[in-house]
Design a protein around this motif. Sequence first.
Motif, short mmCIF file in Angstrom:
data_model
loop_
_atom_site.label_atom_id
_atom_site.label_comp_id
_atom_site.label_asym_id
_atom_site.label_seq_id
_atom_site.Cartn_x
_atom_site.Cartn_y
_atom_site.Cartn_z
N GLU A 1 -3.78 2.64 7.18
CA GLU A 1 -2.56 3.52 6.78
C GLU A 1 -1.10 2.84 7.32
O GLU A 1 -1.00 2.09 7.97
N PHE A 2 -0.28 3.39 6.48
CA PHE A 2 1.18 3.00 6.67
C PHE A 2 1.93 4.06 6.49
O PHE A 2 1.90 5.07 5.78
N SER B 1 4.91 11.28 4.24
CA SER B 1 5.14 9.68 3.79
C SER B 1 3.94 8.89 4.30
O SER B 1 4.12 7.64 4.00
N CYS B 2 3.05 9.27 4.92
CA CYS B 2 1.87 8.58 5.09
C CYS B 2 1.03 8.38 4.01
O CYS B 2 0.41 9.08 3.28
N GLN B 3 0.65 7.05 3.91
CA GLN B 3 -0.09 6.66 3.00
C GLN B 3 -1.37 5.67 3.36
O GLN B 3 -1.42 5.07 4.22
N VAL B 4 -2.55 6.25 2.77
CA VAL B 4 -3.95 5.58 2.87
C VAL B 4 -3.86 4.01 2.16
O VAL B 4 -3.71 4.15 1.18
N LEU B 5 -3.99 2.99 2.89
CA LEU B 5 -4.06 1.69 2.01
C LEU B 5 -5.26 1.39 1.66
O LEU B 5 -6.51 1.52 1.98
N LYS B 6 -5.42 1.09 0.28
CA LYS B 6 -6.69 0.44 -0.25
C LYS B 6 -6.56 -1.28 -0.03
O LYS B 6 -5.75 -1.98 -0.49
N TYR C 1 -4.23 -5.69 2.57
CA TYR C 1 -3.56 -4.44 2.21
C TYR C 1 -2.19 -4.80 1.99
O TYR C 1 -1.49 -5.59 2.76
N THR C 2 -1.72 -4.20 0.77
CA THR C 2 -0.42 -4.77 0.22
C THR C 2 0.42 -3.52 -0.33
O THR C 2 -0.40 -2.54 -0.94
N CYS D 1 8.81 0.06 9.62
CA CYS D 1 7.57 0.72 9.15
C CYS D 1 6.30 0.61 10.02
O CYS D 1 6.52 -0.21 10.88
N THR D 2 5.47 1.27 10.13
CA THR D 2 4.24 1.46 10.96
C THR D 2 3.09 1.42 10.36
O THR D 2 2.79 2.02 9.25
N ILE D 3 2.12 0.45 10.83
CA ILE D 3 0.86 0.29 10.26
C ILE D 3 -0.17 0.62 11.33
O ILE D 3 0.09 0.50 12.32
N MET D 4 -1.31 1.37 10.73
CA MET D 4 -2.42 1.71 11.64
C MET D 4 -3.72 1.57 10.90
O MET D 4 -3.72 1.57 9.68
N LEU D 5 -4.51 1.16 11.93
CA LEU D 5 -6.01 1.27 11.57
C LEU D 5 -6.83 1.74 12.35
O LEU D 5 -6.63 1.94 13.48
N GLU D 6 -8.12 2.16 11.70
CA GLU D 6 -9.20 2.83 12.74
C GLU D 6 -10.34 2.15 12.35
O GLU D 6 -10.65 1.90 11.23
N ASP D 7 -11.30 1.76 13.41
CA ASP D 7 -12.42 1.00 13.22
C ASP D 7 -13.54 1.90 13.04
O ASP D 7 -13.51 3.14 13.10
#
Length: 211
Positions: A66-67, A98-103, A109-110, A119-125
């Motif tokens: 997400e970002f 404002s939070c978006q799940v990235l495809k 991820y673009t 901006c902040t990027i986050m991932l969950e494994d």
Amino acid sequence: MKKGTYYVETQTSWENYSSFTSNVNTIIASIPIKKVFAAKVSTAKNKDKAVVKWENVLGSYVDFAEFQPGNVSISNVKSSTYWKYKIIDDNFGGGNKSCQVLKEKDGYYTFTVTKNKKCTIMLEDTNDQRWSTVLNTGIDVNKPVVKGIKNNKTYTKAVKVTFSDKESGIKSAKLNGKAIKSGQAVNKSSTYTLVVSDKAGNKTTVKFKIK
């Protein structure tokens, strides 16, 4: 391994080889966290937007990414106030607007950022662990600086109007709808509106009078 913070994944299997039973095999893989978040930020020439390209170096070990614009502290990485959480499949709950799940596409991820310097990027494994980091976008969010006059002020003598923008640069400056150059003197008795815009779309408006 060099000193640093790493993402580590272990895989253990039990196998039998002829007469030797209960053989345990453990595979450990690691990658520096800084490589996990090695996103490329391309800021537009006018500094009004930035395109972020973030490679998925963890591959199938990523559950989702997400970002969102702005600076979200790592201490809030598990907070549903800021970030979305997966309910099932592609259905998510929580997070702010404002939070978006990235495809992911072709291993990346673009996304595009506007009106925010960070901006902040986050991932969950796949083990439900989360990480995040803050990126600088290079976007100009500051209004042009105007000197020599103040908003809603009345002057009894000529004024010298100056303006500047150190980030994206001045796009236009108009006094009562007509172009004006920085450093120009204004001495005629009247009511004035100065509008200065920079190339990123930020605008400063100053209204003043000369008696």
